[in-house]
Design a protein around this motif. Structure first.
Motif, PDB file in Angstrom:
ATOM      1  N   ASP A 208     -60.842  43.891 -43.775  1.00  0.00           N
ATOM      2  CA  ASP A 208     -59.414  43.939 -44.053  1.00  0.00           C
ATOM      3  C   ASP A 208     -58.703  44.351 -42.776  1.00  0.00           C
ATOM      4  OD1 ASP A 208     -59.661  43.251 -46.738  1.00  0.00           O
ATOM      5  OD2 ASP A 208     -60.020  45.325 -47.331  1.00  0.00           O
ATOM      6  N   ALA A 209     -57.597  43.690 -42.515  1.00  0.00           N
ATOM      7  CA  ALA A 209     -56.832  43.998 -41.316  1.00  0.00           C
ATOM      8  C   ALA A 209     -55.359  44.108 -41.684  1.00  0.00           C
ATOM      9  CB  ALA A 209     -57.031  42.909 -40.268  1.00  0.00           C
ATOM     10  N   GLU A 210     -54.652  44.809 -40.859  1.00  0.00           N
ATOM     11  CA  GLU A 210     -53.219  44.974 -41.084  1.00  0.00           C
ATOM     12  C   GLU A 210     -52.505  44.674 -39.781  1.00  0.00           C
ATOM     13  OE1 GLU A 210     -50.363  48.739 -41.927  1.00  0.00           O
ATOM     14  OE2 GLU A 210     -52.088  48.501 -43.271  1.00  0.00           O
ATOM     15  N   LEU A 211     -51.482  43.824 -39.854  1.00  0.00           N
ATOM     16  CA  LEU A 211     -50.658  43.514 -38.693  1.00  0.00           C
ATOM     17  C   LEU A 211     -49.264  44.073 -38.926  1.00  0.00           C
ATOM     18  CD1 LEU A 211     -51.589  39.756 -38.165  1.00  0.00           C
ATOM     19  CD2 LEU A 211     -52.435  41.702 -36.879  1.00  0.00           C
ATOM     20  N   GLU A 212     -48.711  44.656 -37.894  1.00  0.00           N
ATOM     21  CA  GLU A 212     -47.349  45.162 -38.000  1.00  0.00           C
ATOM     22  C   GLU A 212     -46.492  44.390 -37.012  1.00  0.00           C
ATOM     23  OE1 GLU A 212     -44.876  49.272 -37.216  1.00  0.00           O
ATOM     24  OE2 GLU A 212     -46.966  49.403 -37.840  1.00  0.00           O
TER      25      GLU A 212
ATOM     26  N   GLN B 132     -47.877  36.123 -33.454  1.00  0.00           N
ATOM     27  CA  GLN B 132     -49.108  36.869 -33.189  1.00  0.00           C
ATOM     28  C   GLN B 132     -50.254  35.869 -33.240  1.00  0.00           C
ATOM     29  OE1 GLN B 132     -49.844  40.357 -32.608  1.00  0.00           O
ATOM     30  NE2 GLN B 132     -51.757  39.350 -32.068  1.00  0.00           N
TER      31      GLN B 132
END
Length: 114
Positions: free
Chosen positions: A50-54, A65
């Motif tokens: 799981d990854a999170e991009l801001e 991105q």
């Protein structure tokens, strides 16, 4: 002709893959009365990450991105993207060849300040 448990023999196999990919092997079993070859294919995938991009951008200005996707398997990949959420855009499909890394350009274009 049906086999029950008394007609079977377990064959323990230990497999420690070095990385994700498709692995093929042959097992040759010989006896004085019989020769058998078993082909085995193991497909190994990495654990889900799981990854999170801001994204930080001024209102009404888009930001891109580039997300790297590395194919360490032995087959080419055709990946489909399903984007959810307002303001996110990207190509619906990308192709990643064997041993290649492709960049998925994820675009965020905010329609309001939030």
């Amino acid at each position: 002709f049906f086999l029950d448990r008394s007609d079977t023999v377990g064959l323990p196999i230990k497999f420690i893959p070095p990385d994700a990919g498709s692995y093929h092997c042959q097992i040759l079993l010989k006896s004085p009365c019989d020769i058998r070859v078993y082909e085995i294919e193991c497909v190994v995938s990495k654990d889900r990450v799981d990854a999170e991009l801001e994204f930080l951008t001024p209102a009404y200005q888009s930001v891109v991105q580039n997300i790297p996707v590395s194919n360490t398997s032995s087959v080419d990949w055709k990946l489909e993207a399903k984007l959810e959420g307002e303001g996110f855009y990207g190509p619906p499909v990308i192709d990643v060849g064997v041993g290649e890394t492709a960049l998925y350009p994820l675009t965020f274009n905010p329609v309001a300040e939030y």
